[in-house]
Scaffold this active site. Structure first.
Site, mmCIF file in Angstrom:
data_model
loop_
_atom_site.group_PDB
_atom_site.id
_atom_site.type_symbol
_atom_site.label_atom_id
_atom_site.label_comp_id
_atom_site.label_asym_id
_atom_site.label_seq_id
_atom_site.Cartn_x
_atom_site.Cartn_y
_atom_site.Cartn_z
ATOM 1 N N HIS A 146 -27.925 16.327 0.259
ATOM 2 C CA HIS A 146 -28.332 17.733 0.401
ATOM 3 C C HIS A 146 -27.116 18.639 0.301
ATOM 4 C CE1 HIS A 146 -27.035 18.362 4.706
ATOM 5 N NE2 HIS A 146 -27.025 17.049 4.649
ATOM 6 N N ASP A 173 -28.742 14.340 8.882
ATOM 7 C CA ASP A 173 -28.866 15.764 9.246
ATOM 8 C C ASP A 173 -30.298 16.094 9.680
ATOM 9 O OD1 ASP A 173 -29.215 18.675 8.931
ATOM 10 O OD2 ASP A 173 -27.223 18.620 8.031
ATOM 11 N N CYS A 191 -29.546 11.653 4.381
ATOM 12 C CA CYS A 191 -28.565 12.046 5.395
ATOM 13 C C CYS A 191 -29.255 12.148 6.762
ATOM 14 C CB CYS A 191 -27.930 13.392 5.022
ATOM 15 S SG CYS A 191 -26.623 13.896 6.188
ATOM 16 N N ARG A 216 -31.931 18.650 9.571
ATOM 17 C CA ARG A 216 -32.669 19.577 8.700
ATOM 18 C C ARG A 216 -33.242 18.896 7.457
ATOM 19 N NH1 ARG A 216 -27.585 23.407 8.067
ATOM 20 N NH2 ARG A 216 -26.742 21.297 7.846
ATOM 21 N N CYS A 265 -23.927 19.689 3.061
ATOM 22 C CA CYS A 265 -23.822 18.508 3.931
ATOM 23 C C CYS A 265 -22.509 18.527 4.747
ATOM 24 C CB CYS A 265 -23.888 17.238 3.087
ATOM 25 S SG CYS A 265 -23.808 15.730 4.081
HETATM 26 ZN ZN LIG Z 1 -25.663 15.750 5.437
#
Ligand SMILES: [Zn+2]
Length: 210
Positions: A99, A45, A43, A47, A102
């Site tokens: 994750h 993202d 992803c 993080r 998400c």
């Molecule tokens: Zn995500």
């Protein structure tokens, strides 16, 4: 250059100096070739940074990231990454890494409109539709959300395995394992969803069991 980005350049020089101090040949070796054994499809993202999570150095993992780690059969960007990784770099492992928590999955589970991205989220809504019975039977919304993050990985693993690139690699006897993982932002741990596929036969078998 905007002043507020200067610290990034300062950090970059510090990092390069630190790496060079530890291994004076690091950059000169790496500039000649990359030979990663892993392709990480994760992803976007912020993080969930691939290298840091599995503590790998530059050169050790080939990475493709998009919102909610989706592998779409007509996405030339993702397919090109997979083809280069499999045919040229000869990676041995492809890991699809979702994750928990998400945002892309959460948005796909709701009914709110988000603009253009809703077309991307449709692929995740399709995953929900495929697993509606299992998901709707989970009354706790947080648990249902977690499970949906996992099931999205399972479906994307299937999409990787069914791509012509991976099928051809298996047909020619190339060693290639496709894994499904889910990362926890809460504690930094990766869970193996135990969906590893290593051959066209295993792929066909798994599809029957889904
Ligand atoms: Zn995500």
């Amino acid at each position: 250059m905007s002043n507020d980005l200067e610290d990034l350049f300062a950090k970059n020089r510090e990092w390069a100096a630190k790496v060079t101090k530890e291994d004076p040949e690091f950059f000169s070796t790496l500039s000649k070739q990359q030979k990663p054994e892993y392709l990480w499809i994760g992803c976007a993202d912020s993080r969930v940074p691939a290298n840091q999570i599995v503590d790998l150095l530059p050169g050790e993992v080939f990475v493709h990231r998009n919102i909610a780690n989706v592998v779409v059969h007509t996405d030339l960007n993702c397919l090109s990454v997979i083809q280069f990784a499999v045919d040229v770099l000869k990676v041995k492992h492809i890991m699809v890494v979702g994750h928990y928590g998400c945002g892309g999955i959460k948005a796909a589970m709701g009914t709110e409109e988000h603009g253009m991205i809703d077309n991307w989220l449709r692929h995740i809504k399709d995953v929900y539709r495929l697993h509606r019975d299992e998901l709707d039977a989970i009354s706790d919304m947080h648990t249902r959300f977690d499970r949906m993050c996992e099931l999205n990985v399972v479906e994307q693993v299937a999409n990787v395995c069914q791509s012509s690139i991976v099928q051809n690699a298996w047909r020619t006897g190339q060693e290639l394992h496709v894994h499904g993982w889910c990362y926890s932002i809460d504690n930094g741990h990766i869970t193996d969803l135990k969906r590893t596929v290593s051959s066209a036969e295993e792929c066909a078998q798994q599809m029957l069991n889904m």
